[in-house]
Design an enzyme around this catalytic site. Structure first.
Site, PDB file in Angstrom:
ATOM      1  N   VAL A 130       0.833  -1.199   0.000  1.00 29.20           N
ATOM      2  CA  VAL A 130       0.000   0.000   0.000  1.00 29.20           C
ATOM      3  C   VAL A 130       0.869   1.250   0.000  1.00 29.20           C
ATOM      4  O   VAL A 130       0.589   2.225  -0.718  1.00 29.20           O
ATOM      5  CB  VAL A 130      -0.947   0.000   1.222  1.00 29.20           C
ATOM      6  N   GLU A 131       1.921   1.238   0.788  1.00 32.17           N
ATOM      7  CA  GLU A 131       2.733   2.436   0.961  1.00 32.17           C
ATOM      8  C   GLU A 131       3.571   2.784  -0.266  1.00 32.17           C
ATOM      9  O   GLU A 131       3.612   3.942  -0.681  1.00 32.17           O
ATOM     10  CB  GLU A 131       3.647   2.281   2.182  1.00 32.17           C
TER      11      GLU A 131
END
Length: 339
Positions: A130-131
């Site tokens: 996600v990051e």
């Protein structure tokens, strides 16, 4: 100084109410060592942390204001998107496939992190996915530019970001980094797992034992650091994260989205007409959530570990996206049909 900020050009580009608000916070001094707030910051670094005054001034002189950072701070995705739209950003076949590839490449490191910290490999990979898409997109802003811009020219949160600039200078001294080399997000987060400087100093670990904590370039340190972050924030090994909610006729809908922190027990929610679609220990603390999905409202029960994910980013949508991505990647790695 290179790329000196031209205020008059920016004024011409801005219009409307939001633009007016941004204008009030837009960078007007290209040399941050001459900013009205710089002397107090310099004094803190010299007297509190024993930094060389000329070194601190030199860093502030070379930090560049960025209007694009102030613009980005005004439109975080979590505040303007529905869950349906937000989910599509992160739940994609390509991100799942890349996550499975990252897992296979770092299988031994992930297994060790899971053993030592009690955090599932799937959750570690999900967060990194996600990051930064597993390190593919760590951010393009120099961290020093982001923190100086927000610390000196974003009044609403200047105290926080000046604190992060202080932590950043301490961090680069401790790790022997060049303060101008590190790049990250518009908010000054760095590395595979996007730690802000205070989190870097508090939770990042030397997981490969080379004597240096580097979550920017070293995926082994990054994996251990994400696991440590979750453990330090209370992750409970072996406990569930979230379950679907089943609404009864007497459901007390006022309990939905009351807060990220679980304050009711599963039993109390059940008595209020909010059941679970899976068997859960009745004493577990939980929170009821309603998310606006593409096919209508979705109802969920978040547990302690779900709350821990929100300590990474204080958003139920973020936590749900990270968790769902982690489950899809795990299914892919394990060869589960339909993954």
């Amino acid at each position: 100084m290179k790329n000196q900020y031209k205020l008059t050009t920016k004024i011409k580009q801005l219009c409307g109410g939001v633009a007016t608000a941004l204008l009030l916070a837009s960078p007007s001094i290209a040399d941050y060592s001459a900013h009205p707030g710089s002397e107090a910051f310099i004094k803190t670094m010299v007297e509190k942390h024993n930094f060389d005054r000329d070194w601190v001034i030199g860093v502030l002189k070379q930090a560049e204001p960025k209007q694009s950072i102030l613009d980005a701070m005004s439109r975080p995705a979590e505040s303007v998107m529905t869950w349906g739209r937000y989910r599509k950003i992160f739940i994609q076949d390509s991100r799942v496939d890349q996550g499975a590839e990252f897992w296979r490449e770092h299988r031994a490191t992930l297994a060790r992190a899971e053993r030592e910290y009690g955090v599932p490999a799937s959750m570690i990979v999900g967060i990194i996915g996600v990051e930064t898409r597993y390190g593919r997109n760590k951010g393009s802003y120099r961290v020093v530019d982001a923190l100086a811009t927000l610390g000196f020219d974003f009044p609403r949160r200047s105290s926080f970001f000046l604190g992060q600039l202080e932590e950043y200078m301490l961090m680069v001294r401790e790790q022997s980094f060049d303060p101008f080399d590190l790049k990250g997000s518009y908010a000054g987060a760095m590395g595979f797992g996007q730690f802000i400087p205070s989190s870097y100093r508090a939770y990042a670990v030397d997981f490969d034992g080379d004597g240096k904590i580097d979550i920017v370039n070293n995926p082994v340190d990054a994996i251990g650091s994400v696991a440590n972050y979750f453990k330090r924030h209370g992750w409970r090994a072996g406990e569930p994260v979230v379950s679907g909610a089943v609404l009864k006729e007497n459901a007390d809908t006022s309990l939905f989205n009351a807060g990220l922190k679980p304050t009711k027990t599963v039993l109390e929610l059940s008595k209020a007409g909010i059941g679970s679609d899976r068997a859960l220990p009745p004493e577990l603390k939980a929170t009821a959530m309603k998310l606006d999905g593409d096919e209508g409202d979705e109802y969920w029960i978040g547990l302690k570990n779900f709350y821990v994910i929100t300590r990474y980013n204080h958003s139920a949508m973020y936590a749900m996206a990270a968790y769902q991505l982690s489950q899809l990647i795990e299914a892919k790695v394990n060869g589960v049909a339909g993954s």
